[in-house]
Scaffold this active site. Structure first.
Site, PDB file in Angstrom:
ATOM      1  N   CYS A 159       0.858  -1.180   0.000  1.00 17.50           N
ATOM      2  CA  CYS A 159       0.000   0.000   0.000  1.00 17.50           C
ATOM      3  C   CYS A 159       0.895   1.230   0.000  1.00 17.50           C
ATOM      4  O   CYS A 159       1.347   1.673   1.061  1.00 17.50           O
ATOM      5  CB  CYS A 159      -0.893  -0.028   1.240  1.00 17.50           C
ATOM      6  SG  CYS A 159      -2.189   1.212   1.244  1.00 17.50           S
ATOM      7  N   CYS A 353      -7.729   6.454  -8.428  1.00 13.45           N
ATOM      8  CA  CYS A 353      -6.998   6.832  -7.212  1.00 13.45           C
ATOM      9  C   CYS A 353      -6.710   8.327  -7.184  1.00 13.45           C
ATOM     10  O   CYS A 353      -6.299   8.905  -8.193  1.00 13.45           O
ATOM     11  CB  CYS A 353      -5.685   6.061  -7.131  1.00 13.45           C
ATOM     12  SG  CYS A 353      -4.778   6.361  -5.596  1.00 13.45           S
TER      13      CYS A 353
END
Length: 424
Positions: A159, A353
């Site tokens: 991540c 994103c």
């Protein structure tokens, strides 16, 4: 009548409960098990770290919205999933039976794999609201006596967006406080290059992020393996392409936020046929476990192989919209199964994103998230920060209202031709 249990109430679990309730029959029961009675909007945690948000700004009590949608909620920690018995054992010794189980637990944070890593050691975290509030306290102390900062993601992390966001948001806040000139900043990452993101890049993320870091005078070390964190120092190996050690860095630090590697939670870890060796849930194209087809998995807890070989282990992120596509596929398939039909829906795993930098940011669209892609776009600008603030308010509104999607959301997705379900 079927009983569907959702284990976990993070981004995937909350939306899964709402969508499953809508997809299955009225007589079916939907139950959520979660350790806490609240939902936390994790993407805002970097803002919490620098004091731009408080805990109450990004936490939603779930009991009201769940009750409104006729979803039962059990607040308690799952101790073990028992697939053969079709039960979930809770920490208090009680069990919850199920006909179908949706595992959406998120990960366990593997701070213990590196000496001195984590909130109980010498680095901070934005992986949980409690971590972020502690990090804010430490950050305020730091600002009274500033020095070197290290931000990044360790080997095996999956991540990377929050690491870049935290780095840039801290840098923006230091400039606002007029102490940036007292703070050398270094980004340390297992990625083979800046902007890899665990995805081998999206569009021009490499040059966009490198340019941003040069502009802000932030140094970086890629192909990095963190050996240990100590008071005032982090030891990092920089690795060559063949895996050999290029250089060992002993980096001074007065404040650090490092994202850890993830692994499966204890409730599923080691259940043969359900998880891989790291404890992540094995799923097929319909989000079902191959050995136990009455179990579904979605979100950060599922197993996805790396996009390619790298000198230092780099995991694949499960981004928000990608998780939402898994949610919709799972709910739609359960709706078919309880009606005696075979499941047909597959998640697109498309990704949208927004990486906020406090004053601007970088955005990307990947269709699908895992390459090769039909759409591979990235862009940057002040609009990204504005969009991220708007998305926070929108998403928290969805959770509070018990809705997984709205007309406006679907209209926007239609305009950019981004779908959650693969066309049949």
């Amino acid at each position: 009548m079927a009983k569907i249990v959702v284990l976990g109430a993070g981004l995937g679990g909350v939306l899964a409960a709402y969508e499953i309730r809508k997809a299955v029959r009225r007589e079916d029961d939907v139950v959520v098990i979660n350790e806490n009675s609240f939902y936390q909007f994790l993407p805002s945690n970097p803002w919490v770290l620098v004091g731009w948000r408080d805990r109450e700004d990004i936490v939603v009590d779930l009991e009201g919205p769940m009750k409104k949608r006729k979803i039962a909620m059990i607040v308690g920690k799952a101790s073990k999933v028992q697939p053969e018995q079709k039960t979930v054992l809770l920490a208090d010794g009680s069990t919850v039976s199920y006909d179908y189980l949706v595992i959406a637990t998120g990960p366990e944070l593997a701070f213990d794999e590196i000496d001195g890593l984590g909130p109980n050691g010498h680095t901070q975290s934005v992986c949980h609201i409690d971590h972020a509030t502690q990090a804010n306290t430490k950050f305020e102390e730091f600002c009274k006596d500033p020095g070197p900062i290290i931000v990044g993601a360790v080997q095996g992390a999956s991540c990377y967006g929050p690491a870049y966001e935290t780095l840039m948001i801290i840098e923006t806040e230091l400039r606002k406080r007029k102490i940036r000139d007292q703070v050398p900043m270094t980004y340390v990452t297992s990625e083979p290059y800046i902007g890899h993101l665990g995805l081998d890049g999206v569009g021009d993320t490499k040059s966009l992020l490198e340019s941003e870091m040069r502009e802000r005078h932030i140094k970086w070390i890629t192909n990095a393996r963190v050996l240990k964190a100590e008071a005032g120092k982090m030891t990092v190996e920089e690795v060559n392409e063949d895996g050999s050690v290029k250089q060992v860095h002993e980096l001074p630090m007065k404040f650090s936020m490092m994202l850890p590697a993830f692994r499966g939670v204890g409730a599923v870890y080691g259940v043969e046929g359900l998880t891989n060796p790291r404890g992540f849930i094995l799923v097929d194209k319909h989000q079902r476990n191959p050995k136990y087809p009455d179990i579904f998995g979605l979100g950060v807890c599922i197993a996805i192989p790396p996009v390619g070989k790298t000198p230092v282990p780099v995991g694949v992120p499960k981004t928000g919209f990608m998780i939402e596509s898994m949610v919709t596929a799972t709910a739609s398939n359960l709706g078919q199964i309880v009606r005696g039909e075979a499941p047909t829906h597959q998640a697109t795993w498309n990704a949208i994103c927004l990486a906020d930098f406090g004053d601007k940011g970088v955005a990307f669209v990947a269709q699908p998230q895992i390459p090769p892609r039909n759409v591979n776009w990235s862009g940057a600008g002040g609009w990204v920060h504005t969009a991220k603030v708007g998305f926070e308010k929108y998403f928290l509104g969805k959770v509070k209202s018990g809705k997984s999607e709205t007309f406006y959301e679907n209209a926007v997705l239609g305009l950019i031709k981004t779908n959650k379900i693969k066309a049949s």
